[in-house]
Design an enzyme around this catalytic site. Structure first.
Site, PDB file in Angstrom:
ATOM      1  N   TYR A  50       0.826  -1.207   0.000  1.00  0.00           N
ATOM      2  CA  TYR A  50       0.000   0.000   0.000  1.00  0.00           C
ATOM      3  C   TYR A  50       0.864   1.262   0.000  1.00  0.00           C
ATOM      4  CZ  TYR A  50      -3.602   3.345   1.422  1.00  0.00           C
ATOM      5  OH  TYR A  50      -4.453   4.428   1.487  1.00  0.00           O
TER       6      TYR A  50
ATOM      7  N   LYS B 163       1.616   4.010  -3.151  1.00  0.00           N
ATOM      8  CA  LYS B 163       1.356   5.427  -2.914  1.00  0.00           C
ATOM      9  C   LYS B 163       2.613   6.261  -3.163  1.00  0.00           C
ATOM     10  CE  LYS B 163      -2.986   5.400  -1.466  1.00  0.00           C
ATOM     11  NZ  LYS B 163      -4.065   6.111  -2.196  1.00  0.00           N
TER      12      LYS B 163
END
Length: 276
Positions: A180, A184
């Site tokens: 994650y 990002k």
């Protein structure tokens, strides 16, 4: 069985002590707040009026999600743009008059190249697109949070957009071992390379909001950090309204650098400065 008053009092005292101790620890690790983002409250009305006179236009990606929905509401309330366009995969509907002048562009994110015209002619772009691996699977998460976001930014840049505001995440790092945070961080860096005149990255912590969709892990995190946010400011969480206010307010400010990163405490400070 009735619990003795002394036992209940002891349990309550222990729980209160735990909250205070953990709150103190979280406060110790808080991001340092920037004076720039906490000292503009008095100028906000003048900044809004000056920006309004420029008759600028913007687009919002992800207006159907919680963050995008709140950002759109903030932009409409403050009325700083002459034109707001929503870009998404489906048409959104409202019953109130506040949304009647919105423009909407319906696109297929799998074929964004065919919808380049939707990204042309905007001064400012806001991106609140995002999903989770639990909801979309690993491939789906990467496709939405990386591919869709990056391609949208590319088309916006090619279409003349000068400012791009990206909602990212606390801890985003392209070198992270966590998927994650890695995704990002990668998309943050790749958008920076596009060369927008101004590029703002917002890295909020856990968003304190009651989502309409069910995300059990996020629900537990929100309840946990929500309890501590009542005791102290923490870099680990933030009300979603504060993020929306910060994104709108920061648009009005003169950037000191082409790329700026607002960590959670910067967002909280700027969100409070809106005062609305």
């Amino acid at each position: 069985m009735k619990i003795p008053d002394t036992s209940l009092a002891k349990a309550t005292g222990i729980f209160a002590t735990v909250i205070v101790v953990v709150a103190a620890v979280l406060n110790y690790f808080d991001d340092p707040s920037s004076f720039k983002y906490t000292s503009v409250a008095g100028d906000m009305e003048n900044l809004e009026e000056n920006f309004r006179r420029q008759n600028r236009s913007c687009f919002v990606l992800g207006a159907s999600g919680e963050s995008g929905k709140m950002l759109l509401q903030e932009l409409l309330q403050r009325n700083i743009f002459a034109k707001i366009t929503l870009i998404g995969r489906r048409r959104l509907t409202w019953e109130d008059d506040a949304h009647r002048n919105l423009m909407q562009e319906i696109v297929d994110f799998e074929k964004l190249e065919d919808y380049a015209a939707a990204f042309q002619g905007h001064d400012v772009g806001y991106c609140c697109l995002g999903t989770t691996k639990a909801k979309a699977g690993t491939d789906g998460f990467i496709r939405v949070d990386h591919d869709y976001v990056l391609k949208s930014a590319e088309l916006a840049r090619a279409g003349g957009c000068s400012q791009f505001h990206l909602e990212s995440s606390r801890g985003a790092d392209k070198s992270s071992s966590f998927l994650y945070l890695k995704v990002k961080g990668e998309v943050e860096a790749e958008i920076e390379a596009l060369g927008f005149d101004r590029y703002a990255i917002y890295r909020p912590g856990v968003l304190l909001v009651d989502r309409q969709e069910s995300r059990p892990a996020e629900w537990l995190a929100r309840k946990f950090f929500g309890a501590f946010s009542a005791v102290c400011s923490t870099s680990m969480s933030i009300p979603i309204q504060a993020v929306a206010k910060a994104m709108a307010s920061n648009t009005l400010l003169q950037a000191e650098t082409k790329t700026e990163i607002l960590e959670n405490k910067d967002i909280a400070g700027l969100g409070k400065s809106a005062g609305k």
